[in-house]
Design an enzyme around this catalytic site. Structure first.
Site, PDB file in Angstrom:
ATOM      1  N   ASN A 209       0.852  -1.200   0.000  1.00  0.00           N
ATOM      2  CA  ASN A 209       0.000   0.000   0.000  1.00  0.00           C
ATOM      3  C   ASN A 209       0.883   1.244   0.000  1.00  0.00           C
ATOM      4  O   ASN A 209       2.103   1.145  -0.033  1.00  0.00           O
ATOM      5  CB  ASN A 209      -0.978  -0.032   1.182  1.00  0.00           C
ATOM      6  CG  ASN A 209      -0.244  -0.003   2.510  1.00  0.00           C
ATOM      7  OD1 ASN A 209       0.436   0.957   2.832  1.00  0.00           O
ATOM      8  ND2 ASN A 209      -0.355  -1.103   3.272  1.00  0.00           N
ATOM      9  N   ASP A 305      -4.397  -9.572  13.112  1.00  0.00           N
ATOM     10  CA  ASP A 305      -4.519  -8.140  13.415  1.00  0.00           C
ATOM     11  C   ASP A 305      -3.612  -7.814  14.609  1.00  0.00           C
ATOM     12  O   ASP A 305      -3.827  -8.279  15.726  1.00  0.00           O
ATOM     13  CB  ASP A 305      -5.976  -7.801  13.735  1.00  0.00           C
ATOM     14  CG  ASP A 305      -6.179  -6.299  13.726  1.00  0.00           C
ATOM     15  OD1 ASP A 305      -6.905  -5.805  12.861  1.00  0.00           O
ATOM     16  OD2 ASP A 305      -5.576  -5.604  14.585  1.00  0.00           O
ATOM     17  N   PHE A 324      -4.514   3.533  14.868  1.00  0.00           N
ATOM     18  CA  PHE A 324      -4.859   4.532  13.861  1.00  0.00           C
ATOM     19  C   PHE A 324      -6.014   3.964  13.052  1.00  0.00           C
ATOM     20  O   PHE A 324      -6.185   2.740  12.993  1.00  0.00           O
ATOM     21  CB  PHE A 324      -3.668   4.821  12.941  1.00  0.00           C
ATOM     22  CG  PHE A 324      -2.848   5.997  13.395  1.00  0.00           C
ATOM     23  CD1 PHE A 324      -2.043   5.896  14.514  1.00  0.00           C
ATOM     24  CD2 PHE A 324      -2.878   7.203  12.698  1.00  0.00           C
ATOM     25  CE1 PHE A 324      -1.289   6.980  14.948  1.00  0.00           C
ATOM     26  CE2 PHE A 324      -2.126   8.293  13.115  1.00  0.00           C
ATOM     27  CZ  PHE A 324      -1.335   8.190  14.237  1.00  0.00           C
ATOM     28  N   LYS A 342     -11.327  -3.517  18.197  1.00  0.00           N
ATOM     29  CA  LYS A 342      -9.930  -3.953  18.368  1.00  0.00           C
ATOM     30  C   LYS A 342      -9.484  -3.863  19.823  1.00  0.00           C
ATOM     31  O   LYS A 342      -8.485  -4.447  20.201  1.00  0.00           O
ATOM     32  CB  LYS A 342      -9.016  -3.139  17.465  1.00  0.00           C
ATOM     33  CG  LYS A 342      -9.397  -3.289  15.975  1.00  0.00           C
ATOM     34  CD  LYS A 342      -8.257  -2.950  15.045  1.00  0.00           C
ATOM     35  CE  LYS A 342      -8.683  -3.078  13.593  1.00  0.00           C
ATOM     36  NZ  LYS A 342      -7.583  -3.310  12.680  1.00  0.00           N
TER      37      LYS A 342
HETATM   38  O1  PMT Z   1       2.758   6.414   6.417  1.00  0.00           O
HETATM   39  P1  PMT Z   1       2.204   7.747   5.982  1.00  0.00           P
HETATM   40  O2  PMT Z   1       2.372   7.976   4.486  1.00  0.00           O
HETATM   41  O3  PMT Z   1       2.745   8.881   6.803  1.00  0.00           O
HETATM   42  O4  PMT Z   1       0.616   7.699   6.209  1.00  0.00           O
HETATM   43  C1  PMT Z   1       0.129   7.627   7.508  1.00  0.00           C
HETATM   44  C2  PMT Z   1      -0.981   6.594   7.644  1.00  0.00           C
HETATM   45  C3  PMT Z   1      -2.192   7.031   6.837  1.00  0.00           C
HETATM   46  C4  PMT Z   1      -0.535   5.205   7.179  1.00  0.00           C
HETATM   47  C5  PMT Z   1      -1.336   6.521   9.188  1.00  0.00           C
HETATM   48  O5  PMT Z   1      -1.690   7.788   9.626  1.00  0.00           O
HETATM   49  C6  PMT Z   1      -2.483   5.541   9.446  1.00  0.00           C
HETATM   50  O6  PMT Z   1      -3.655   5.860   9.364  1.00  0.00           O
HETATM   51  N1  PMT Z   1      -2.123   4.286   9.783  1.00  0.00           N
HETATM   52  C7  PMT Z   1      -3.070   3.162   9.942  1.00  0.00           C
HETATM   53  C8  PMT Z   1      -3.433   2.643   8.582  1.00  0.00           C
HETATM   54  C9  PMT Z   1      -4.365   1.456   8.656  1.00  0.00           C
HETATM   55  O7  PMT Z   1      -3.964   0.375   8.363  1.00  0.00           O
HETATM   56  O8  PMT Z   1      -5.546   1.707   9.137  1.00  0.00           O
HETATM   57  P2  PMT Z   1      -6.724   0.601   9.314  1.00  0.00           P
HETATM   58  O9  PMT Z   1      -7.911   1.429   9.562  1.00  0.00           O
HETATM   59  O10 PMT Z   1      -6.722  -0.344   8.178  1.00  0.00           O
HETATM   60  O11 PMT Z   1      -6.286  -0.191  10.594  1.00  0.00           O
HETATM   61  C10 PMT Z   1      -6.671   0.190  11.897  1.00  0.00           C
HETATM   62  C11 PMT Z   1      -5.598  -0.107  12.888  1.00  0.00           C
HETATM   63  O12 PMT Z   1      -5.360  -1.512  12.941  1.00  0.00           O
HETATM   64  C12 PMT Z   1      -4.252   0.534  12.599  1.00  0.00           C
HETATM   65  O13 PMT Z   1      -3.705   0.932  13.836  1.00  0.00           O
HETATM   66  C13 PMT Z   1      -3.444  -0.584  11.980  1.00  0.00           C
HETATM   67  O14 PMT Z   1      -2.048  -0.444  12.267  1.00  0.00           O
HETATM   68  C14 PMT Z   1      -4.008  -1.788  12.708  1.00  0.00           C
HETATM   69  N2  PMT Z   1      -3.965  -3.045  11.933  1.00  0.00           N
HETATM   70  C15 PMT Z   1      -4.643  -3.202  10.770  1.00  0.00           C
HETATM   71  C16 PMT Z   1      -4.637  -4.414  10.127  1.00  0.00           C
HETATM   72  C17 PMT Z   1      -3.912  -5.484  10.702  1.00  0.00           C
HETATM   73  N3  PMT Z   1      -3.855  -6.660  10.097  1.00  0.00           N
HETATM   74  N4  PMT Z   1      -3.233  -5.301  11.842  1.00  0.00           N
HETATM   75  C18 PMT Z   1      -3.255  -4.114  12.466  1.00  0.00           C
HETATM   76  O15 PMT Z   1      -2.638  -3.967  13.514  1.00  0.00           O
END
Ligand code: PMT
Length: 407
Positions: A209, A305, A324, A342
């Site tokens: 991504n 996750d 995030f 979560k």
């Molecule tokens: O890296 P940059 O270009 O500076 O951009 C910043 C960002 C947009 C990546 C950052 O600010 C951000 O939003 N990061 C989280 C991105 C994400 O995966 O969001 P999500 O809504 O899909 O996931 C929610 C949370 O679960 C996140 O904390 C993620 O780290 C976590 N996750 C998701 C999937 C997974 N399999 N395991 C996880 O831990």
């Protein structure tokens, strides 16, 4: 305690150089690693052998040593430390640093360094009072060099006044203050995840991504600046490894999870990585050949996750977990759902809709969400968002401390 801190000690010429041996012992006892440069003058008072024996490291003496330059090099010497300490610092080396000279290993290393420098002067009281020395010290102070000492007392030459090298335990407290004063997160361990994950399809292709890692790296730095002992677990990015922060580079979500779990127990976890939700079900050991088929189907399976796993771990759950949420629609509602589902404590929500390019940008506009409130933070640089989040983390631990004190 200076656990894990790397000190580059420059020992210059002067009778006080004998105290540098005790200083090395004191620093090592407090958990720091000590690498030494011994100037030609310094070597008149202490031997490289005793410095090497006490520091348990090679001692560097000569800018023109082919062996030292190939093994370490003055540029690496100047970068692979958290603080350069010049002790004792003679009037001569102070003048050379102030004037930007680079005529031996010590002065060249300081000139080439981007690290903080502490100077501990030791000289005859008249030399210390001399207008030239005073002006050199002012120049160094203006450049942000920390001046510790000298102390007053009787000198080796029998004169009395300011010029004595501070005692090793006093230098240790000056160094400790430098690292930990105004460091409200000192003593706390933090895990920060950043960047994308790459999920391999075959040896040349992957699913990834657009995360650049900028937001996560900024958070790691902001927490480290406040004294936390941070480990950054990062997917592939073009960002430089942040100085002074332990960085673990991984590629896949599973590797990121394994690294995070190995880092437990930890006080803080901030999951800013854009972890791939799915990974190809099978990995092809050889490059998949293009055939006459016009389409190809990639079967994906769900990744673990990381945020949920950390949040729901029973024995070693970090005390504060921040997730995030990157959403294209219904930002706040979806983020709140993620907070509940979560099981993290806070979530920082940012819109990643095409009209709002967050990936790779230098700025971000976020909502800060807890179980009982939603705050809209104004658009700011990712560094400022990180600093604001770090300040909230400090507040959290201050309140926590106050609560425990009241119990
Ligand atoms: O890296 P940059 O270009 O500076 O951009 C910043 C960002 C947009 C990546 C950052 O600010 C951000 O939003 N990061 C989280 C991105 C994400 O995966 O969001 P999500 O809504 O899909 O996931 C929610 C949370 O679960 C996140 O904390 C993620 O780290 C976590 N996750 C998701 C999937 C997974 N399999 N395991 C996880 O831990």
């Amino acid at each position: 305690m200076l656990n894990g801190k790397r000190i580059l000690l420059i020992i210059s010429g002067g009778i006080a150089a004998y105290k540098s041996l005790e200083l090395i012992r004191t620093l090592k006892k407090s958990g720091a690693s000590v690498r030494c440069i011994l100037t030609q003058g310094g070597a008149q008072f202490v031997t490289p052998l005793s410095v090497a024996a006490l520091s348990e490291e090679q001692v560097y003496t000569d800018l023109w040593s082919l062996k030292d330059e190939t093994e370490m090099g003055h540029i690496r010497l100047s970068r692979e430390c958290d603080l350069i300490v010049v002790a004792p610092a003679s009037a001569n080396i102070i003048a050379r640093i102030a004037n930007g000279l680079a005529d031996d290993l010590a002065s060249t290393t300081i000139l080439a360094s981007d690290k903080p420098v502490m100077v501990c002067p030791a000289m005859n009281p008249q030399m210390w009072e001399n207008a030239a020395t005073k002006s050199n010290i002012e120049t160094l102070k203006k450049r942000g060099v920390i001046i510790s000492g000298p102390a007053a007392g009787e000198m080796a030459c029998g004169e009395i006044g300011y010029g004595r090298l501070l005692e090793p335990d006093v230098i240790l407290s000056a160094i400790t203050d430098f690292f930990f004063a105004d460091k409200p997160l000192a003593g706390l361990k933090a895990i920060v995840t950043a960047g994308p994950t790459f999920e391999p399809i075959d040896p040349v292709r992957f699913v990834g991504n657009r995360s650049s890692g900028k937001q996560g790296y900024a958070i790691a730095k902001a927490l480290s600046d406040l004294g936390a002992s941070v480990t950054l677990v990062t997917g592939p990015t073009n960002e430089d490894a942040p100085s002074g922060i332990k960085t673990i580079c991984i590629e896949t979500a599973r590797q990121m999870l394994e690294s995070c779990q190995k880092l437990l127990p930890s006080d803080i976890a901030v999951c800013a990585a854009a972890v791939a939700d799915w990974t190809p079900e099978t990995y092809q050991n050889s490059k998949i050949k293009k055939t006459s088929d016009t389409s190809v189907t990639l079967k994906m399976t769900q990744n673990p996750d990381i945020l949920s796993t950390l949040s729901k771990s029973v024995e070693k759950r970090p005390h504060l977990i921040v997730g995030f949420a990157a959403e294209t629609d219904n930002l706040v509602d979806n983020a709140r759902m993620k907070l509940l589902k979560k099981g993290c404590d806070w979530i920082v929500a940012n819109s990643v809709s095409p009209e709002n390019p967050v990936f790779g940008a230098d700025e971000n506009q976020v909502y800060f969400i807890t179980s009982d409130k939603v705050e809209e933070w104004p658009r700011a640089t990712k560094d400022d968002v990180a600093r604001k989040l770090a300040a909230r983390i400090v507040e959290f631990f201050n309140q926590d401390k106050a609560k425990h004190a009241a119990e």
